[in-house]
Design an enzyme around this catalytic site. Structure first.
Site, PDB file in Angstrom:
ATOM      1  N   HIS A  98       9.548-105.087 -31.635  1.00  0.00           N
ATOM      2  CA  HIS A  98       9.900-103.566 -31.793  1.00  0.00           C
ATOM      3  C   HIS A  98      11.125-103.236 -31.064  1.00  0.00           C
ATOM      4  CE1 HIS A  98       7.471-103.986 -28.315  1.00  0.00           C
ATOM      5  NE2 HIS A  98       7.902-103.056 -27.836  1.00  0.00           N
ATOM      6  N   HIS A 100      13.337-100.170 -29.336  1.00  0.00           N
ATOM      7  CA  HIS A 100      13.233 -99.090 -28.922  1.00  0.00           C
ATOM      8  C   HIS A 100      14.442 -98.136 -28.886  1.00  0.00           C
ATOM      9  CE1 HIS A 100       9.823 -99.499 -25.836  1.00  0.00           C
ATOM     10  NE2 HIS A 100      10.150-100.770 -26.016  1.00  0.00           N
TER      11      HIS A 100
HETATM   12  P1  5GP Z   1       7.087-102.702 -24.861  1.00  0.00           P
HETATM   13  O1  5GP Z   1       6.857-102.463 -23.320  1.00  0.00           O
HETATM   14  O2  5GP Z   1       6.103-103.703 -25.265  1.00  0.00           O
HETATM   15  O3  5GP Z   1       8.837-103.057 -25.160  1.00  0.00           O
HETATM   16  O4  5GP Z   1       6.748-101.448 -25.491  1.00  0.00           O
HETATM   17  C1  5GP Z   1       5.730-100.900 -25.890  1.00  0.00           C
HETATM   18  C2  5GP Z   1       6.025 -99.327 -26.085  1.00  0.00           C
HETATM   19  O5  5GP Z   1       4.943 -98.936 -27.184  1.00  0.00           O
HETATM   20  C3  5GP Z   1       5.713 -98.799 -25.080  1.00  0.00           C
HETATM   21  O6  5GP Z   1       6.789 -97.626 -24.765  1.00  0.00           O
HETATM   22  C4  5GP Z   1       4.613 -97.704 -25.325  1.00  0.00           C
HETATM   23  O7  5GP Z   1       4.703 -96.481 -24.909  1.00  0.00           O
HETATM   24  C5  5GP Z   1       4.433 -97.746 -26.847  1.00  0.00           C
HETATM   25  N1  5GP Z   1       3.083 -97.614 -27.355  1.00  0.00           N
HETATM   26  C6  5GP Z   1       1.870 -98.455 -26.879  1.00  0.00           C
HETATM   27  N2  5GP Z   1       0.965 -97.943 -27.781  1.00  0.00           N
HETATM   28  C7  5GP Z   1       1.149 -97.057 -28.361  1.00  0.00           C
HETATM   29  C8  5GP Z   1       0.590 -96.324 -29.421  1.00  0.00           C
HETATM   30  O8  5GP Z   1      -0.604 -96.317 -29.504  1.00  0.00           O
HETATM   31  N3  5GP Z   1       1.258 -95.319 -29.950  1.00  0.00           N
HETATM   32  C9  5GP Z   1       2.661 -95.137 -29.966  1.00  0.00           C
HETATM   33  N4  5GP Z   1       3.370 -94.303 -30.796  1.00  0.00           N
HETATM   34  N5  5GP Z   1       3.405 -95.943 -28.953  1.00  0.00           N
HETATM   35  C10 5GP Z   1       2.533 -96.927 -28.355  1.00  0.00           C
END
Ligand code: 5GP
Ligand code: ZN
Length: 133
Positions: A98, A100
């Site tokens: 993903h 951001h």
């Molecule tokens: P990472 O730290 O893996 O790069 O980011 C994962 C992101 O996914 C985090 O910013 C977190 O807030 C978001 N996230 C986790 N679970 C969910 C969810 O159930 N729904 C949404 N919309 N975002 C999520």
């Protein structure tokens, strides 16, 4: 598969969807770093950017160009950060590729990563190890 983003893509978990095509979906982050924080995910499960086929990665970047201006306009931001955490040491928590999009505002208080001191010799040693020239 026990992947939260696969469940969102499958419609099993609700989200604030803002974009969808054959390859990608985008929705708002549920714990935003700033207003308009948007996640863009491939519909197919890949663990991280390095596991993601080039044509999907390309589509991801094209979607950033489409959605970042819309996220900024939606919240009145003047810039954005693009982040693709890769590996748990980087802060990747959801092991499904993903990107951001984090809208930014002047003086919004988000701090940039601190820099580190490094010698010219060490810079060159690292460069020599990774060169593909
Ligand atoms: P990472 O730290 O893996 O790069 O980011 C994962 C992101 O996914 C985090 O910013 C977190 O807030 C978001 N996230 C986790 N679970 C969910 C969810 O159930 N729904 C949404 N919309 N975002 C999520
Ligand atoms: Zn997944």
């Amino acid at each position: 598969m026990n992947c939260i983003f696969c469940k969102i893509i499958a419609g099993e978990i609700p989200c604030n969807k803002v974009y969808e095509d054959d390859v990608l979906m985008a929705f708002l982050d549920i714990h935003p770093n700033n207003s308009g924080h948007t996640l863009i995910v491939p519909k197919e499960h890949f663990e991280n950017l390095l596991e993601t086929p080039a044509h999907v990665a390309e589509a991801l970047m094209v979607a950033v160009q489409l959605l970042a201006p819309r996220a900024m306009a939606a919240v009145g931001a003047t810039g954005f950060n693009l982040g693709v955490n890769t590996g748990s040491s980087s802060g990747q928590v959801v092991m499904h590729t993903h990107a951001h999009i984090i809208p930014r505002f002047e003086g919004d208080g988000l701090v940039h990563w601190p820099t580190k001191e490094i010698s010219a010799e060490m810079l060159e040693e690292i460069a020599e190890k990774m060169r593909v020239l």
